[in-house]
Design a protein around this motif. Structure first.
Motif, PDB file in Angstrom:
ATOM      1  N   ARG A  38      -6.760  -8.813  10.801  1.00 23.55           N
ATOM      2  CA  ARG A  38      -5.493  -8.611   9.773  1.00 23.55           C
ATOM      3  C   ARG A  38      -6.008  -8.417   8.461  1.00 23.55           C
ATOM      4  NH1 ARG A  38      -2.764 -12.964  12.736  1.00 23.55           N
ATOM      5  NH2 ARG A  38      -1.474 -11.891  14.496  1.00 23.55           N
ATOM      6  N   SER A  39      -7.193  -8.924   8.327  1.00 22.14           N
ATOM      7  CA  SER A  39      -7.791  -8.903   6.669  1.00 22.14           C
ATOM      8  C   SER A  39      -8.235  -7.344   6.600  1.00 22.14           C
ATOM      9  CB  SER A  39      -8.801  -9.917   6.536  1.00 22.14           C
ATOM     10  OG  SER A  39     -10.079  -9.588   7.376  1.00 22.14           O
ATOM     11  N   LYS A  40      -8.504  -6.837   7.824  1.00 28.78           N
ATOM     12  CA  LYS A  40      -9.170  -5.519   7.738  1.00 28.78           C
ATOM     13  C   LYS A  40      -8.121  -4.451   7.690  1.00 28.78           C
ATOM     14  CE  LYS A  40     -13.760  -6.515   7.811  1.00 28.78           C
ATOM     15  NZ  LYS A  40     -14.402  -6.443   6.899  1.00 28.78           N
ATOM     16  N   ILE A  41      -6.875  -4.898   8.310  1.00 26.36           N
ATOM     17  CA  ILE A  41      -5.998  -3.762   8.651  1.00 26.36           C
ATOM     18  C   ILE A  41      -5.161  -3.623   7.104  1.00 26.36           C
ATOM     19  CG2 ILE A  41      -3.912  -5.217   9.347  1.00 26.36           C
ATOM     20  CD1 ILE A  41      -3.660  -2.838  11.292  1.00 26.36           C
ATOM     21  N   GLU A  42      -5.225  -4.782   6.367  1.00 28.09           N
ATOM     22  CA  GLU A  42      -4.670  -4.799   4.885  1.00 28.09           C
ATOM     23  C   GLU A  42      -5.465  -4.112   4.068  1.00 28.09           C
ATOM     24  OE1 GLU A  42      -4.179  -8.886   3.881  1.00 28.09           O
ATOM     25  OE2 GLU A  42      -2.565  -9.173   5.370  1.00 28.09           O
ATOM     26  N   LEU A  65      -7.068  -1.436   4.830  1.00 30.57           N
ATOM     27  CA  LEU A  65      -6.509   0.055   4.933  1.00 30.57           C
ATOM     28  C   LEU A  65      -5.298   0.371   4.648  1.00 30.57           C
ATOM     29  CD1 LEU A  65      -8.910   2.111   5.837  1.00 30.57           C
ATOM     30  CD2 LEU A  65      -9.633  -0.326   6.272  1.00 30.57           C
ATOM     31  N   HIS A  66      -4.347  -0.627   4.272  1.00 30.72           N
ATOM     32  CA  HIS A  66      -3.058  -0.478   3.909  1.00 30.72           C
ATOM     33  C   HIS A  66      -2.406   0.338   5.083  1.00 30.72           C
ATOM     34  CE1 HIS A  66      -3.873  -1.573  -0.203  1.00 30.72           C
ATOM     35  NE2 HIS A  66      -4.530  -0.272  -0.285  1.00 30.72           N
ATOM     36  N   LYS A  85      -7.552   7.913  -0.789  1.00 29.94           N
ATOM     37  CA  LYS A  85      -8.328   6.629  -1.829  1.00 29.94           C
ATOM     38  C   LYS A  85      -8.547   5.605  -1.040  1.00 29.94           C
ATOM     39  CE  LYS A  85      -6.777   8.272  -6.355  1.00 29.94           C
ATOM     40  NZ  LYS A  85      -5.306   7.923  -7.059  1.00 29.94           N
ATOM     41  N   THR A  86      -7.596   5.365  -0.231  1.00 25.64           N
ATOM     42  CA  THR A  86      -7.686   4.249   0.917  1.00 25.64           C
ATOM     43  C   THR A  86      -8.845   4.189   1.908  1.00 25.64           C
ATOM     44  OG1 THR A  86      -5.310   3.992   0.657  1.00 25.64           O
ATOM     45  CG2 THR A  86      -6.393   2.691   2.453  1.00 25.64           C
TER      46      THR A  86
END
Ligand code: ATP
Ligand code: MG
Lengths: 254, 434
Positions: free
Chosen positions: A127-131, A133-134, A184-185
């Motif tokens: 979940r932290s990683k998916i955030e 990458l937006h 950018k993301t």
């Protein structure tokens, strides 16, 4: 870290030579950009590093930290820390992103003598990683890449890379088809992973990406050979003058 | 004709003697039903592959067994009986006999569950009305033999408007060697009733018998029945079944035929759509490996207008196994506006695996929508490589893709517990951990 020596390769079935003697050394912490016209062999090179067996290596070697990569199955290479972001990420209907990633993470842990990651911990981690990458959370429960937009697919690749924490990331045109925010993301995602121990090979057509992921070296691949290498200025020069300039330049050099 | 049957009579002598003694007992209707069935069976014999319906199903091993009638099973089991839904209540039959100790019948208003033996004692009108009337034994030699041989069985009756909130599980256990085991089930869903049934066939250890079940289902108007059938016997056993369904107008029947077990497994599922506005599903998930042969024949009779049927068969074949699919759809002259859709897909995982599939559509009405499609394929290189690139080992990547292929059908099962437990079983059948 990555040593490619005199690599020759062809399509296993067709027997047509695509790579015709590639030499490339990537040291720990470095970012190498590979540019070059369509069909020059960039994806082939990336796929061969990752171990796709539709390509046959007819000569040369590839080692990762001294180990012979060509002797290893793709999954073993992954366990050693090789990651390739696909130019065209593959859709896998019926297999959820989360399930798939957990299988991948646990396989890698197992190969490295670690226990499986507890589910709770894993969920928190992804979940932290998916955030980062937006990406929308619901991509986790959806089937791998199925029905994802072009940009989502590319971001999903970088998300997976962030989860798998490779030592060598090979990004094959991850920037193609991205809008400026997504670009950018993605770049932030990659930059967050940059460290003195981790290296990247970034295949791209656009120097734009290299403003965000600043490379240490730029190589130009043409007809299965690296015809020119230089610093990040080479990308700018290429953007300005096109591959035609390269033709003349090469002809002039001869 | 004689060349199309195998010689086996001498080896079936005990079984026939027993059938004759059974045909001498019970009420008149049953005696004549049994004698007629035995005669039919003996006329039909055990067919050779020359018989079109049994072309891919070699019955030689079945004909060459020295068989005896099914004995009662032991009360002690080293098998954990499956409970797909996790519900405590379940009906257990061992070697075709209702087992009171192992069974727990759910107490739901409007649901009556009885053994056939008991129903006979109480002269249950349902039996005379339906037993042997739904399943046609004229063209199914093993269904005929079942009718001559069943010792007991189970009758499930849903009264008008009855709704069963939990999944009704029926577990058939075959135990022992060289026996002809004849489980018999009658399910009658009266008007506007609703139920989910999971019928499972297992063996206690490595049985080497021949299970020849007959299940008859009657679905009355507005009734809604979901019926999952799981054939998960040991790969030493033989399983030859008839599953016959009769649907009345405005009813819905969704069935899922899950076949994992038996060395030779053959199921004929026939559904007769006898009224308008019927909805029917008959889906299948078949996984055969080792030396298994799994053959599924389905037959849909669209007899009346305005009905919809959907059929998806997913078949996975590995090692030296063979899978056969034969899907018949008959659209009768009367059955205008029929919408029938059949798909069967097979995944071959080894070069020595075999698949034979034969869709057979016969359409006698002119205003209908009937489609069928069949594909046979192998796992694709690119998804496999993608998964391996991320570190998933080859075997596991393969299994995940196979699983996803089959899950498309299992996903349709409405009860989540049943769905998940079957998916987990699919994993172990494919040889991987969840
Ligand atoms: N599996 C294959 N079968 C046949 N030919 C192939 C295969 N893979 C690559 N090629 C051929 O090899 C050459 C190099 O292809 P590759 O995909 O590596 O190019 P690329 O540099 O990545 O191009 P692009 O910029 O368009 O992505 C092309 O001519 C391509 O058609
Ligand atoms: Mg490419």
């Amino acid at each position: 870290m990555l040593e490619i020596r005199n690599l020759h390769a062809q399509v296993a079935e067709a027997g047509k030579e695509i790579l015709r003697g590639i030499d490339l050394t990537v040291n720990p912490g470095e970012v190498h950009a590979i540019m070059g016209p369509n069909g020059s062999g960039k994806s082939t090179l990336a796929n061969i590093i990752a171990g796709r067996d539709v390509y046959e290596v007819t000569d040369g070697s590839i080692t990762l930290n001294g180990e012979d990569l060509l002797e290893m199955e793709p999954e073993d290479r992954a366990h050693k820390g090789v990651f390739m972001a696909f130019q065209y990420p593959v859709e896998i209907p019926g297999v959820s992103n989360t399930y798939f990633l957990r299988a991948a993470v646990n396989a890698k842990r197992k190969a490295n003598g670690q226990d499986e990651i507890p589910t709770q911990e894993f969920m928190k981690f992804i979940r932290s990683k998916i955030e980062l990458l937006h990406l929308p959370q619901d991509l986790l429960t959806r089937s791998v890449n199925e029905g994802f937009s072009g940009g989502e697919k590319k971001r999903n690749e970088i998300f997976q890379m962030a989860v798998l924490e490779p030592v060598l990331g090979v990004l094959d045109e991850t920037d193609s088809g991205l809008d400026i925010d997504a670009l950018k993301t993605v770049a932030e995602g990659v930059n967050a992973l940059r460290s003195p121990e981790r290296s990247f090979v970034v295949v791209t057509h656009y120097q734009r990406l290299l403003n965000y992921i600043v490379p240490d070296f730029v190589h130009i691949l043409k007809d299965g050979k690296i015809v020119r290498s230089g610093g990040k200025e080479l990308a700018l020069e290429l953007e300005e003058k096109g591959y035609g300039w390269l033709e003349e330049n090469l002809a002039g050099a001869k | 004709m004689s060349s199309a049957v195998l010689t086996y009579e001498a080896r079936y002598e005990d079984v026939y003697r027993h059938a004759q003694s059974l045909a001498a007992g019970g009420p008149d209707w049953l005696r004549s039903l049994r004698s007629a069935a035995l005669a039919q069976h003996q006329t039909l014999g055990i067919p050779t592959p020359k018989n079109e319906e049994w072309k891919y199903t070699p019955l030689r091993t079945v004909a060459e067994m020295d068989v005896r009638p099914a004995e009662p099973g032991s009360a002690l089991f080293d098998v954990t009986l499956p409970s797909w839904s996790g519900s405590k209540s379940r009906i257990v039959l061992v070697n075709g006999r209702f087992d009171r100790n192992l069974s727990e019948v759910p107490a739901v208003p409007g649901l009556q569950v009885s053994s056939i033996v008991n129903a006979l004692i109480e002269s249950d009108g349902l039996l005379t009305l339906h037993l042997g009337k739904i399943a046609s034994t004229e063209d199914h030699t093993f269904a005929a033999l079942n009718t001559a041989l069943f010792e007991d069985g189970v009758v499930v009756h849903l009264s008008k408007g009855a709704e069963v909130p939990e999944v009704l599980e029926i577990v058939h256990v075959t135990e022992g060697d060289a026996m002809i085991v004849a489980p018999r089930v009658l399910i009658v869903a009266e008007e506007n009733s609703r139920v989910q049934i999971v019928e499972t066939y297992v063996t206690n250890g490595n049985a080497t018998s021949v299970t020849i079940p007959v299940t008859e289902v009657v679905v009355h108007p507005y009734a809604n029945v979901e019926h999952v059938r799981v054939q998960d016997e040991a790969v030493t056993n033989h399983h030859i079944a008839l599953w016959q369904v009769h649907q009345h107008r405005d009813s819905e029947y969704r069935s899922y035929n899950v076949a994992f077990g038996a060395s030779l497994g053959r199921t004929d599922q026939n559904i007769y759509l006898d009224g308008e506005h019927i909805v029917t599903r008959l889906d299948g998930v078949v996984v055969a490996n080792g030396d298994q042969l799994l053959d599924n024949h389905t037959k849909l009779d669209h007899a009346k207008p305005n009905c919809n049927s959907f059929e998806i068969y997913k078949q996975i074949v590995d090692d030296r196994a063979t899978v056969v699919f034969n899907g018949k759809i008959f659209v009768h002259q009367d059955a205008q506006k029929t919408d029938a859709k059949q798909t069967n897909q097979a995944l071959l995982l080894s070069p020595t695996a075999t698949i034979d599939s034969k869709p057979q559509l016969e359409i006698f009405a002119d205003d209908v929508k009937c489609t069928h499609g069949a594909t046979v394929g192998q796992l694709e290189e690119l998804p496999l490589f993608y998964m391996k690139q991320r570190g998933v080992p080859h075997e596991q990547a393969q299994a995940i893709l196979v699983y996803a292929f089959a899950a498309e059908v299992l996903e349709l099962i409405s009860n989540d517990e049943v769905k998940h437990n079957l998916e987990a079983r699919l994993f172990t059948k494919l040889g991987i951990e969840d």
